[in-house]
Write an enzyme that holds these catalytic residues in place. Structure first.
Site, mmCIF file in Angstrom:
data_model
loop_
_atom_site.group_PDB
_atom_site.id
_atom_site.type_symbol
_atom_site.label_atom_id
_atom_site.label_comp_id
_atom_site.label_asym_id
_atom_site.label_seq_id
_atom_site.Cartn_x
_atom_site.Cartn_y
_atom_site.Cartn_z
ATOM 1 N N TYR A 116 0.915 -1.449 -0.178
ATOM 2 C CA TYR A 116 -0.138 -0.007 0.146
ATOM 3 C C TYR A 116 0.685 0.919 -0.054
ATOM 4 O O TYR A 116 0.607 1.890 0.814
ATOM 5 C CB TYR A 116 -0.773 -0.089 1.485
ATOM 6 C CG TYR A 116 -1.770 -1.311 1.288
ATOM 7 C CD1 TYR A 116 -2.646 -1.620 0.673
ATOM 8 C CD2 TYR A 116 -1.148 -2.277 2.620
ATOM 9 C CE1 TYR A 116 -3.497 -2.799 0.350
ATOM 10 C CE2 TYR A 116 -2.407 -3.246 2.713
ATOM 11 C CZ TYR A 116 -3.114 -3.788 1.329
ATOM 12 O OH TYR A 116 -3.836 -4.802 1.769
ATOM 13 N N ASP A 131 -15.444 -16.594 6.494
ATOM 14 C CA ASP A 131 -14.007 -16.335 6.029
ATOM 15 C C ASP A 131 -13.074 -16.303 7.608
ATOM 16 O O ASP A 131 -12.987 -14.851 8.054
ATOM 17 C CB ASP A 131 -13.566 -14.928 5.178
ATOM 18 C CG ASP A 131 -12.093 -14.114 4.579
ATOM 19 O OD1 ASP A 131 -11.231 -14.863 5.928
ATOM 20 O OD2 ASP A 131 -12.069 -13.458 4.337
ATOM 21 N N LYS A 147 -3.223 -17.233 7.835
ATOM 22 C CA LYS A 147 -3.216 -16.261 8.353
ATOM 23 C C LYS A 147 -1.909 -17.147 9.566
ATOM 24 O O LYS A 147 -1.624 -17.741 9.659
ATOM 25 C CB LYS A 147 -3.707 -15.538 9.328
ATOM 26 C CG LYS A 147 -3.541 -13.656 8.320
ATOM 27 C CD LYS A 147 -4.777 -12.873 8.718
ATOM 28 C CE LYS A 147 -4.664 -11.697 7.672
ATOM 29 N NZ LYS A 147 -3.347 -10.686 7.204
#
Length: 438
Positions: free
Chosen positions: A21, A257, A286
């Protein structure tokens, strides 16, 4: 690393390395990590000074046991002695089979098939693809997904399309991404009663919206109870029950999710355990490997797997090169061992208590609009966008590494963080906010 090597590394990074980002026209000046052990990172700052700081982020929520974990190190070394990688097309191996067996044992009831993927975002891609293929095989052209505003599901195209189209970080892709169905963001509060007026109004609106689009909806996709990168928003489990009911009523699937919320991050093994129903598809990632290697999985029911396999394609049309990487599977198995033997529920409960106590003084700051804690997640929400570089520097001066975003200064510490280090984290966050935002 001597001063010249450090300067060269930083110069090359600024000139050529693109960070998450970030802008290549205005590159940042990141801190250099030299090593990590336990819950601490050894950094070099912009002046070359060494900083030993507590990692409040678990390296974007995955390093739940911290760093240089002997059991996880040993799993990687042991697997290297056999093979580091082998393709999964036409071949299989024990680390992958063992991992799939264990995941199904841990998964919500009804899930019987596992598709291993490279990353969390890819597992969401696979889940959405499976839902579309299932309906196509049944002769139904259902091409849309229903979700709630404020969510985040990944940075690749299909996950971006079910991430909040206005408030999310992918809003600039509007008009290019498929347009799905977005229900309002649920009201805040995990303990909100079912008859709360806001929640009742949300349910009424969502039921109407679903009914209007039911013939097009292939699946509901949602982050259970806690929306992560969309704003760390906590909502009541009743929302999941409503979405499950609507999906069942109208012949759609339910996708949970749990990439950020799974493996006890919010307390229970799965955040969705707080709801009454189980998903048809579950995405995990993760914390799956304890932060050692990238790996994720899509788990689904037998009905989904068999339905997809009856489609014209004859199978699920996805096959990552590094699918079921043996190193990643081996360390994931060792990670699941640790989660089972360390009494993770007690660890997360202890951290939740420490976060509630340690972050509570932030509520008295003029700049703070809300302080909330759920499991091993602590959030300080500001009245204005966070001044990221300043807050980061202020927290580092107090011995804490944080990575704020939007209007949030938050922590998701490793589960092994002890009381003293947790106190460093909470006082560091509160102090940094007070210094920078007042």
């Amino acid at each position: 690393m001597d001063a010249d090597a450090l300067a060269d590394l930083r110069a090359f990074d600024r000139a050529h390395v693109w960070h998450p980002y970030s802008s290549a026209l205005a590159p940042g000046d990141p801190y250099v990590v030299e090593s990590a052990e336990g819950v601490r990172l050894r950094l070099r700052d912009r002046d070359g000074r060494t900083l030993d700081v507590v990692d409040a982020m678990s390296s974007w929520w995955c390093a739940v046991h911290g760093y240089r974990v002997p059991e996880l190190d040993a799993a990687v070394r042991g697997q290297l002695g056999a093979m580091a990688h082998v393709m999964f097309g036409g071949l299989t191996h024990a680390p992958a089979v063992d991992l799939c067996r264990r995941l199904l044992t841990l998964a919500p009831s009804g899930l019987e098939h596992v598709f291993l993927a490279d990353s969390g975002s890819v597992s969401v891609e696979v889940a959405m693809k499976a839902a579309l293929q299932l309906h196509l095989a049944a002769g139904e052209r259902r091409t849309r997904f229903l979700t709630v505003r404020g969510g985040y599901h990944g940075d690749t195209f299909s996950p971006m399309s079910v991430t909040d189209p206005v408030g999310g970080m992918h809003s600039l892709f509007r008009g290019v991404l498929p347009e799905h169905v977005f229900a309002p963001r649920p009201p805040a509060g995990v303990d909100l009663p079912d008859d709360d007026p806001e929640l009742v109004d949300w349910e009424r609106t969502t039921r109407d919206l679903f009914s209007q689009n039911a013939s097009d909806i292939a699946a509901v996709i949602v982050e259970p109870v806690l929306q992560g990168a969309g704003g760390m928003h906590v909502y009541p489990p009743r929302v999941l029950d409503v979405l499950h009911d609507l999906a069942r009523e109208h012949g759609a699937l339910v996708i949970h999710d749990e990439i950020a919320t799974g493996f006890h991050r919010t307390g229970p093994l799965w955040a969705g355990d707080r709801a009454q129903g189980a998903p048809d598809i579950l995405c995990v990632g993760k914390a799956l490997t304890g932060g050692y290697l990238t790996l994720a999985a899509m788990l689904c029911t037998r009905e989904v797997a068999e339905g997809v396999s009856r489609s014209e394609a004859g199978g699920l049309m996805h096959g990552p090169t590094f699918m079921a990487n043996p190193l990643a599977c081996a360390v994931a198995n060792a990670n699941l061992d640790l989660l089972a033997t360390r009494d993770t529920v007690a660890e997360v409960t202890r951290i939740e208590s420490g976060l509630r106590e340690g972050l509570s003084p932030a509520a008295d700051l003029e700049s703070v609009v809300d302080v909330r804690v759920l499991g091993a997640v602590g959030v300080v929400q500001l009245r204005e966008p966070v001044r990221v570089a300043e807050v980061t520097a202020a927290a580092l001066a107090r011995g804490v590494w944080v990575r704020p975003f939007r209007d949030l200064v938050y922590t998701m510490p490793p589960y092994v963080t002890d009381e003293d280090d947790l106190a460093v984290v909470t006082s560091g966050l509160v102090g940094a906010v007070a210094d920078v935002h007042g």
